[in-house]
Design an enzyme around this catalytic site. Structure first.
Site, short mmCIF file in Angstrom:
data_model
loop_
_atom_site.label_atom_id
_atom_site.label_comp_id
_atom_site.label_asym_id
_atom_site.label_seq_id
_atom_site.Cartn_x
_atom_site.Cartn_y
_atom_site.Cartn_z
N THR A 127 -22.58 5.16 13.77
CA THR A 127 -21.40 4.55 14.39
C THR A 127 -20.74 5.61 15.26
OG1 THR A 127 -20.02 5.23 12.57
CG2 THR A 127 -20.90 3.02 12.46
N TRP A 172 4.02 -8.21 13.99
CA TRP A 172 2.85 -7.65 14.65
C TRP A 172 2.68 -8.22 16.06
CZ3 TRP A 172 -1.69 -7.60 10.58
CH2 TRP A 172 -1.35 -6.69 9.56
N LYS A 229 3.43 -2.67 15.61
CA LYS A 229 4.40 -3.30 14.72
C LYS A 229 5.78 -3.12 15.32
CE LYS A 229 3.72 -4.49 10.03
NZ LYS A 229 3.56 -4.16 8.66
N GLU A 261 -22.23 -1.59 11.27
CA GLU A 261 -22.42 -1.79 9.83
C GLU A 261 -22.89 -3.20 9.48
OE1 GLU A 261 -19.95 -0.26 11.30
OE2 GLU A 261 -19.20 1.44 10.17
P1 AMP Z 1 -19.52 -0.78 16.93
O1 AMP Z 1 -19.87 -0.53 15.54
O2 AMP Z 1 -19.51 0.45 17.79
O3 AMP Z 1 -20.35 -1.87 17.53
O4 AMP Z 1 -18.00 -1.27 16.97
C1 AMP Z 1 -17.58 -2.35 16.19
C2 AMP Z 1 -16.16 -2.72 16.53
O5 AMP Z 1 -16.08 -3.21 17.87
C3 AMP Z 1 -15.60 -3.83 15.69
O6 AMP Z 1 -15.18 -3.39 14.43
C4 AMP Z 1 -14.47 -4.34 16.56
O7 AMP Z 1 -13.31 -3.53 16.45
C5 AMP Z 1 -15.03 -4.17 17.96
N1 AMP Z 1 -15.55 -5.45 18.45
C6 AMP Z 1 -16.82 -5.87 18.47
N2 AMP Z 1 -16.90 -7.10 19.03
C7 AMP Z 1 -15.64 -7.47 19.34
C8 AMP Z 1 -15.05 -8.64 19.93
N3 AMP Z 1 -15.78 -9.66 20.34
N4 AMP Z 1 -13.70 -8.66 20.07
C9 AMP Z 1 -12.93 -7.62 19.66
N5 AMP Z 1 -13.43 -6.50 19.13
C10 AMP Z 1 -14.77 -6.42 18.96
#
Ligand code: AMP
Length: 540
Positions: free
Chosen positions: A186, A443, A438, A331
């Site tokens: 990640t 929120w 906040k 994940e």
């Molecule tokens: P990654 O593991 O780098 O793919 O990042 C995952 C994170 O990307 C998620 O926990 C979200 O915070 C964000 N994310 C992924 N898809 C979306 C979406 N469609 N809208 C908003 N946030 C997203």
């Protein structure tokens, strides 16, 4: 009493064998680093992935060892996907956009034995070579004569030369389906990156899940373009699902600018594409002034960060393309939800449908979701109450690579996202938990504030940040990149918010900037934006 069916393991080698046997002549098209268009078939990919398996045997790479890739989307990367995992080794896809220190840390943590790279990354590899002692073999994804043109690369061999002597037929091992198959780290905005280690079982189940009609609806009639990189969560699992259904695959390589992506979509009659909003914005920016249209593209999955409603409507109304908004994370292999309508929504008005389609969508079978409050109490699925989003399922992580403790809380994985879930199961992400604003105990969703800003015709990109406030704790400000030649004042943009959100949710200020920093996976880096604004004070 047990059922009396065969205990056939779910293996990645079965996917490529299936594609070879049933869709052997279906095309795999790649734009290469060499800049030309390369054409092959599922049958050839299958044969060459078996050569890869032999080539790894010849180098005495044991099962369970990690083979890293530093590569764009293309047929050689695809061969490694199947050859490495199918033969029991672990495919470790590296994100080339990471800083060299981070990449070094990740390679050393994974203890990669072999690193296969596209020549675009020759300079990175030249640096990594002295920093990554576990890597025994450096393989350039090209032929010997092309490699010879890179004298700066020492101790490397060409992929074509490496696999060439080997047989196109390999007895894929009958692995336990829980055997590790691939590894992705990640991006980790804080602390060290963490590795998600997928298994054959989780990968094949995820491929089944994403191919479903209400998800990506992939079939042998599709021409599929993953613009999302194969180094970012396995291109959202599309290479595996495409093999499972026998779809044609079209891979854009390093050329992700609007013009190149558009050309390839049209030329290869792409019907389905997937990518992050920033890439699609580049595509629309290329098409709009020239009045270009899609001849074949019907659906596109957009995710990775929130897809602005203005992009969903532009695709639908101007180009006749259905946007499927999806949410996921490394994940989760990565797909958790996708937004597609149910039968009863088909008679709804355009506006009512749009109000649903902007959400991140409903669970795919296999992913359970819940939202919880500050004290761990489950929150109602009423579409209004916010909570921390938790998930569980067969392709959700249990424990990070080399960690001794489970990452779960009572069997659930805390995503770090804040969301609402409505009574029909549609989930809406309002923020990363650390980005929540906040104000006076209430929120404000930074994503909602950003979506409104980018709906303004003069705004190219927007990030909403909470700033300390003596009375309200925090107040939102919006950091904006204007479109080229656009003329926009702070007052005009703030007026644009009127009627779109409650008046107390309207940002206190607008800060115009030249650019917004993006991370290695195309997400806005709010930590960096906050650093940029370290000396900023709210107008009181
Ligand atoms: P990654 O593991 O780098 O793919 O990042 C995952 C994170 O990307 C998620 O926990 C979200 O915070 C964000 N994310 C992924 N898809 C979306 C979406 N469609 N809208 C908003 N946030 C997203």
């Amino acid at each position: 009493m047990f059922g009396l069916m065969q205990k056939h393991a779910l293996l990645i080698s079965d996917l490529i064998e299936f594609a070879q046997a049933n869709h052997g002549d279906t095309e795999i098209v790649s734009r290469r680093v060499e800049k030309d268009i390369h054409r092959t078939t599922w049958s050839e990919v299958a044969k060459r992935s078996q050569k890869v398996a032999h080539a790894l045997d010849a180098k005495n790479v044991a099962r369970g060892e990690r083979i890293a890739t530093l590569a764009w989307n293309g047929y050689r990367h695809l061969e490694l996907y199947f050859g490495v995992s199918g033969s029991g080794r672990i495919l470790h896809t590296l994100n080339p956009r990471l800083h060299i220190d981070q990449m070094t840390w990740i390679i050393n943590h994974a203890e990669d034995q072999v690193l296969c790279f596209d020549l675009s990354f020759a300079a990175i590899v030249a640096q990594l070579q002295s920093l990554c002692p576990t890597v025994r073999h450096w393989i350039a994804l090209c032929d010997a004569s092309t490699l010879a043109q890179h004298p700066e690369l020492k101790h490397c061999e060409s992929y074509e030369g490496w696999i060439e002597p080997h047989s196109t037929s390999y007895d894929w091992p009958e692995l336990d389906e829980n055997t590790a198959s691939s590894l992705c780290y990640t991006s980790g905005t804080t602390g060290h990156p963490k590795g998600a280690l997928y298994s054959h079982r989780s990968t094949v189940l995820h491929a089944f899940g994403i191919a479903l009609p209400d998800v990506m609806n992939l079939s042998a009639r599709d021409s599929v373009m993953p613009v999302v990189p194969m180094f970012h969560v396995n291109a959202w699992g599309i290479p595996y699902a495409a093999a499972m259904v026998g779809a044609k695959l079209v891979m854009p390589g390093p050329a992700l600018d609007g013009e190149s992506v558009y050309e390839l979509i049209e030329q290869e009659k792409v019907t389905f594409a997937a990518g992050v909003p920033t890439v699609w914005q580049m595509l629309l920016n290329h098409m709009s002034p020239k009045g270009l249209r899609f001849a074949h593209l019907r659906r596109t999955v957009i995710g990775g960060s929130a897809c602005p409603p203005s992009m969903i409507s532009a695709f639908k109304n101007e180009y006749g393309v259905e946007v499927l908004h999806a949410w996921g994370m490394t994940e989760l292999s990565p797909l958790g939800t996708l937004c597609s309508l149910k039968n009863k929504h088909l008679s709804w008005s355009q506006d009512e449908q749009m109000a649903l389609l902007i959400k991140q969508g409903r669970s795919i079978f296999g992913v359970e979701m819940k939202i919880v409050g500050d004290h761990g109490e489950s929150q109602p699925h009423d579409g209004k109450t916010y909570g921390d989003l938790y998930v569980k399922g067969p392709w959700v992580i249990d424990r990070y690579f080399k960690d001794t403790h489970s990452a779960l809380k009572d069997g659930w994985f805390a995503t770090g996202d804040v969301a609402t879930i409505d009574p029909e199961g549609f989930m809406l992400i309002t923020d990363r938990s650390k980005d929540v604003i906040k104000s006076g105990g209430e929120w404000i969703s930074s994503i909602e504030i950003e979506n409104i800003a980018v709906a303004h015709p003069s705004v190219a990109m927007a990030a909403c940040i909470g700033m300390p406030h003596p009375k309200w704790d925090e107040r939102p400000v919006v950091v904006v990149v204007k479109r080229a030649q656009a003329d926009l004042s702070k007052e005009e943009l703030l007026a644009f918010y009127k009627g779109k959100v409650a008046s107390w949710q309207i940002p206190d200020d607008v800060i115009f900037v030249e650019s917004i920093p993006l991370g290695a996976t195309g997400k806005m880096l709010k930590t960096r934006i906050r650093e940029m604004l370290a000396d900023y004070r709210l107008p009181l």
